[in-house]
Design a protein around this motif. Structure first.
Motif, short mmCIF file in Angstrom:
data_model
loop_
_atom_site.label_atom_id
_atom_site.label_comp_id
_atom_site.label_asym_id
_atom_site.label_seq_id
_atom_site.Cartn_x
_atom_site.Cartn_y
_atom_site.Cartn_z
N MET A 1 1.04 -1.13 -0.09
CA MET A 1 0.02 -0.12 -0.09
C MET A 1 0.96 1.32 -0.04
SD MET A 1 -3.02 -1.11 2.89
CE MET A 1 -3.66 0.67 2.76
N LEU A 2 0.24 2.29 -0.59
CA LEU A 2 1.15 3.78 -0.74
C LEU A 2 1.21 4.27 0.64
CD1 LEU A 2 -0.05 5.07 -3.97
CD2 LEU A 2 1.96 3.93 -3.62
N ALA A 3 -0.12 3.98 1.40
CA ALA A 3 0.32 4.78 2.79
C ALA A 3 1.33 4.00 3.61
CB ALA A 3 -1.02 4.53 3.46
N ALA A 4 1.48 2.57 3.45
CA ALA A 4 2.39 2.14 4.11
C ALA A 4 3.91 2.48 3.74
CB ALA A 4 2.35 0.56 4.01
N ARG A 5 4.07 3.00 2.58
CA ARG A 5 5.44 3.23 2.05
C ARG A 5 5.86 4.66 2.75
NH1 ARG A 5 9.35 0.90 -0.38
NH2 ARG A 5 9.74 2.40 -2.09
N LEU A 6 4.75 5.35 2.94
CA LEU A 6 4.91 6.79 3.61
C LEU A 6 5.25 6.67 4.94
CD1 LEU A 6 1.92 8.86 2.06
CD2 LEU A 6 4.76 9.07 1.19
N THR A 7 4.55 5.70 5.61
CA THR A 7 4.90 5.39 7.05
C THR A 7 6.23 4.67 7.30
OG1 THR A 7 2.70 4.95 7.49
CG2 THR A 7 4.14 4.07 9.09
N GLU A 8 6.64 3.94 6.30
CA GLU A 8 8.04 3.24 5.99
C GLU A 8 9.09 4.39 6.00
OE1 GLU A 8 10.66 -0.07 3.77
OE2 GLU A 8 8.46 0.34 3.58
N ALA A 9 8.80 5.48 5.02
CA ALA A 9 9.72 6.44 4.88
C ALA A 9 9.87 7.43 6.03
CB ALA A 9 9.15 7.40 3.79
N ALA A 10 8.73 7.48 6.96
CA ALA A 10 8.84 8.26 8.02
C ALA A 10 9.83 7.50 9.06
CB ALA A 10 7.42 8.55 8.73
N ALA A 11 9.64 6.30 9.37
CA ALA A 11 10.50 5.38 10.05
C ALA A 11 11.81 5.58 9.88
CB ALA A 11 10.20 4.17 10.32
N VAL A 12 12.28 5.66 8.55
CA VAL A 12 13.81 5.93 7.92
C VAL A 12 14.24 7.30 8.38
CG1 VAL A 12 15.15 6.13 5.73
CG2 VAL A 12 13.53 4.34 6.17
N ARG A 13 13.33 8.22 8.12
CA ARG A 13 13.55 9.56 8.39
C ARG A 13 13.84 9.73 9.79
NH1 ARG A 13 14.74 14.01 9.48
NH2 ARG A 13 13.73 15.99 8.76
N SER A 14 13.09 9.04 10.55
CA SER A 14 13.14 9.22 12.31
C SER A 14 14.49 8.80 12.61
CB SER A 14 12.15 8.68 12.81
OG SER A 14 11.61 7.37 12.80
N ARG A 15 15.16 7.58 11.97
CA ARG A 15 16.36 7.06 12.18
C ARG A 15 17.63 7.73 11.86
NH1 ARG A 15 13.45 2.19 10.81
NH2 ARG A 15 14.38 2.14 8.48
N GLY A 16 17.35 9.09 11.20
CA GLY A 16 18.36 9.87 10.97
C GLY A 16 19.01 9.78 9.50
N THR A 17 18.21 9.27 8.58
CA THR A 17 18.67 9.10 7.26
C THR A 17 17.83 9.78 6.31
OG1 THR A 17 17.74 6.86 7.33
CG2 THR A 17 20.18 6.98 7.89
N PRO A 18 17.43 11.09 6.32
CA PRO A 18 16.77 11.68 5.49
C PRO A 18 16.86 11.85 4.00
CG PRO A 18 17.95 13.48 6.66
CD PRO A 18 18.35 12.05 7.09
N GLN A 19 18.12 11.36 3.58
CA GLN A 19 18.40 11.39 2.10
C GLN A 19 17.96 10.03 1.56
OE1 GLN A 19 20.58 11.52 4.69
NE2 GLN A 19 21.75 9.38 4.77
N ALA A 20 17.69 9.20 2.42
CA ALA A 20 17.02 7.95 1.74
C ALA A 20 15.57 8.21 1.69
CB ALA A 20 17.28 6.59 2.62
N VAL A 21 14.87 9.06 1.87
CA VAL A 21 13.31 9.20 2.06
C VAL A 21 12.87 9.48 0.52
CG1 VAL A 21 11.59 10.76 2.53
CG2 VAL A 21 13.30 9.92 4.42
N SER A 22 13.80 10.33 -0.24
CA SER A 22 13.46 10.96 -1.56
C SER A 22 12.90 9.89 -2.66
CB SER A 22 14.48 11.55 -2.32
OG SER A 22 15.71 10.80 -2.27
N ALA A 23 13.30 8.50 -2.33
CA ALA A 23 12.94 7.49 -3.13
C ALA A 23 11.47 6.81 -2.88
CB ALA A 23 14.17 6.25 -3.24
N TYR A 24 11.34 6.79 -1.74
CA TYR A 24 9.95 6.56 -1.23
C TYR A 24 8.91 7.70 -1.76
CZ TYR A 24 11.82 3.32 2.20
OH TYR A 24 12.43 2.41 2.77
#
Length: 377
Positions: A1-24
């Motif tokens: 689901m697309l919503a899950a992708r956004l939530t996963e991106a937020a988890a990545v963001r909160s772990r301190g790797t914002p550069q990895a969010v752009s792909a999501y």
């Protein structure tokens, strides 16, 4: 689901790797505004719903959100609460205070992005930032029932009478805006006297009616910086008005427990005193952090000294108040201990003697003893 992708991106963001969010974000945006907007609404809505179950209220969520995302979170709160027919009055009050209103039809995110002049990718990046900021917020004590939960209907009005509020707020606004310390002192003293008299008059009425005494709990959010000394000041005012206070240093908020009227009085006076203290500090713009911290700690300390043991002349003048205030105190203690069984006392240190002295002098001008009158001559 697309919503899950956004939530996963937020988890990545909160772990301190914002550069990895752009792909999501690009992946979700590729599905177009409608689907991306629906995914954003679902992901943000789910995150906010979890906060409701963790004890958070609308004003709490907005206060804990970065200001750059404030309009987005207000819209999310509006959308989620609009789904419920049963909302506690505190929820409705806070929704009105934060301006939560469903102003859009259809997908929200594309319209919000248009208002903010953002591309879809940029708007989705803001969505991820918001979810990341909210998903790490901790469990808080429940103050009132969450949306959809049942609650007892109030049969009697609670809080301070609107007419009294208008008068008190007018006095405090003048105290905050005047450039003359003596005038601010007189106005603050008058406001405290007016509220204290109202609180005791209300207590007498409740004693005559033999109403059960309940304790309310509210959260008061403090502006950074120097939240520790500001929390001490809130605690001082709370103690002088029969309330208890607990500070959450990592969040920057104070929980107040007391009778509804007393809590409202503490909130108003604390905010006004903070504004007046900041005005007094404004006269020393070149002073450093140690000076300002010491000033605010001394300010709170001196206010505590002046209020300690002062009691309330109005209370001792009417014996009908004794059983009512005793019942209120028992209710406050019971709720406070149930909410905070392991609370600890936190102390502050200071490193600027000049700041301490200036804070004491400023507190000496803030005469908040109920009923006190100046003697001319």
């Amino acid at each position: 689901m697309l919503a899950a992708r956004l939530t996963e991106a937020a988890a990545v963001r909160s772990r301190g790797t914002p550069q990895a969010v752009s792909a999501y974000v690009r992946d979700v945006a590729a599905h177009g505004p409608e689907q991306a907007g629906a995914a954003a609404a679902s992901a943000m809505g789910h995150t906010v719903e979890l906060l409701w179950r963790r004890g958070w209220l609308p004003a709490d969520v907005v206060a804990a959100t970065p200001r750059s995302l404030s309009t987005l979170v207000v819209d999310v709160v509006a959308a989620q609460t609009a789904q419920y027919r049963q909302l506690h009055p505190r929820w409705r009050q806070q929704l009105a205070e934060i301006g939560a209103d469903v102003w859009w039809t259809g997908a929200h995110l594309p319209l919000w992005a248009e208002r903010k002049r953002l591309s879809l990718v940029e708007a989705l990046a803001r969505v991820v930032d918001l979810i990341a900021a909210l998903m790490v917020l901790p469990q808080l004590p429940h103050l009132v029932p969450a949306p959809g939960e049942s609650f007892a209907r109030e049969t009697k009005p609670t809080g301070v009478d609107a007419r009294v509020l208008i008068r008190v707020r007018g006095l405090l606004a003048k105290a905050e805006s005047t450039a003359f310390p003596e005038e601010a002192e007189a106005l603050s003293a008058k406001a405290q006297e007016l509220m204290a008299r109202y609180a005791f008059e209300q207590a007498v009425v409740e004693g005559i009616d033999d109403r059960p005494q309940d304790a309310a709990a509210h959260r008061l959010w403090l502006e950074a910086p120097y939240q520790g000394p500001k929390a001490q000041l809130v605690d001082v005012v709370a103690g002088a008005n029969r309330c208890r206070a607990v500070f959450y240093p990592k969040l920057g908020c104070v929980v107040l427990v007391g009778h509804e009227t007393d809590v409202e009085i503490v909130t108003m006076l604390s905010r006004s005193l903070q504004v007046q203290a900041e005005h007094a500090l404004g006269g020393s713009p070149s002073r450093g952090r140690a000076y300002r911290h010491s000033f605010l700690v001394a300010y709170a300390h001196r206010i505590r000294e002046r209020l300690a043991g002062a009691g309330a002349p109005a209370a001792s003048a009417d014996t009908r108040l004794v059983p009512v205030l005793a019942k209120r105190d028992a209710a406050v203690t019971a709720r406070f201990e149930a909410m905070f069984p392991g609370v600890r006392v936190r102390r502050s240190s200071v490193s600027s003697a000049d700041g301490w002295g200036a804070g004491v002098l400023a507190a000496d001008r803030a005469d908040l003893h109920p009923g006190r009158r100046r003697i001319a001559g």
